[in-house]
Design an enzyme around this catalytic site. Sequence first.
Site, short mmCIF file in Angstrom:
data_model
loop_
_atom_site.label_atom_id
_atom_site.label_comp_id
_atom_site.label_asym_id
_atom_site.label_seq_id
_atom_site.Cartn_x
_atom_site.Cartn_y
_atom_site.Cartn_z
N ASP A 140 0.87 -1.17 0.00
CA ASP A 140 0.00 0.00 0.00
C ASP A 140 0.91 1.22 0.00
O ASP A 140 1.99 1.21 0.59
CB ASP A 140 -0.96 0.00 1.21
CG ASP A 140 -0.27 0.24 2.52
OD1 ASP A 140 -0.36 1.36 3.05
OD2 ASP A 140 0.39 -0.69 3.02
N GLU A 149 -8.34 1.84 11.69
CA GLU A 149 -7.32 1.52 12.70
C GLU A 149 -7.73 2.06 14.04
O GLU A 149 -8.40 3.03 14.16
CB GLU A 149 -5.97 2.11 12.29
CG GLU A 149 -5.47 1.51 11.00
CD GLU A 149 -4.12 2.08 10.56
OE1 GLU A 149 -3.41 2.66 11.40
OE2 GLU A 149 -3.81 1.92 9.40
#
Length: 95
Positions: free
Chosen positions: A5, A95
């Site tokens: 990513d 997250e």
Amino acid sequence: VNGFDVSRHTGKIDFKKFKSGFPGKVDFVYIKATEGRNYVDKNFSINYKNARKNDIPVGAYHFFKFHAPGAEQAGNFLKAIRGKKFELPLVLDVE
């Protein structure tokens, strides 16, 4: 299967080397498109363009922020990716 990513934090990426210059072949890349209700990653368009130019399968992701309504964040993400083609599913990073 190997993938990465990337975002503006990754810096400038040489996608030609990215595809074949790592210890193993890179099979795909996920590119950060947006974050929260109005942030668009400044490198999203160039990373997308260069990954596609080098025939690397692309997916995009949105970095979710808990302080902003989900509907507004979804709108930001969909606006940023409009008109682009992806080989991989779109992803939400929480997250």
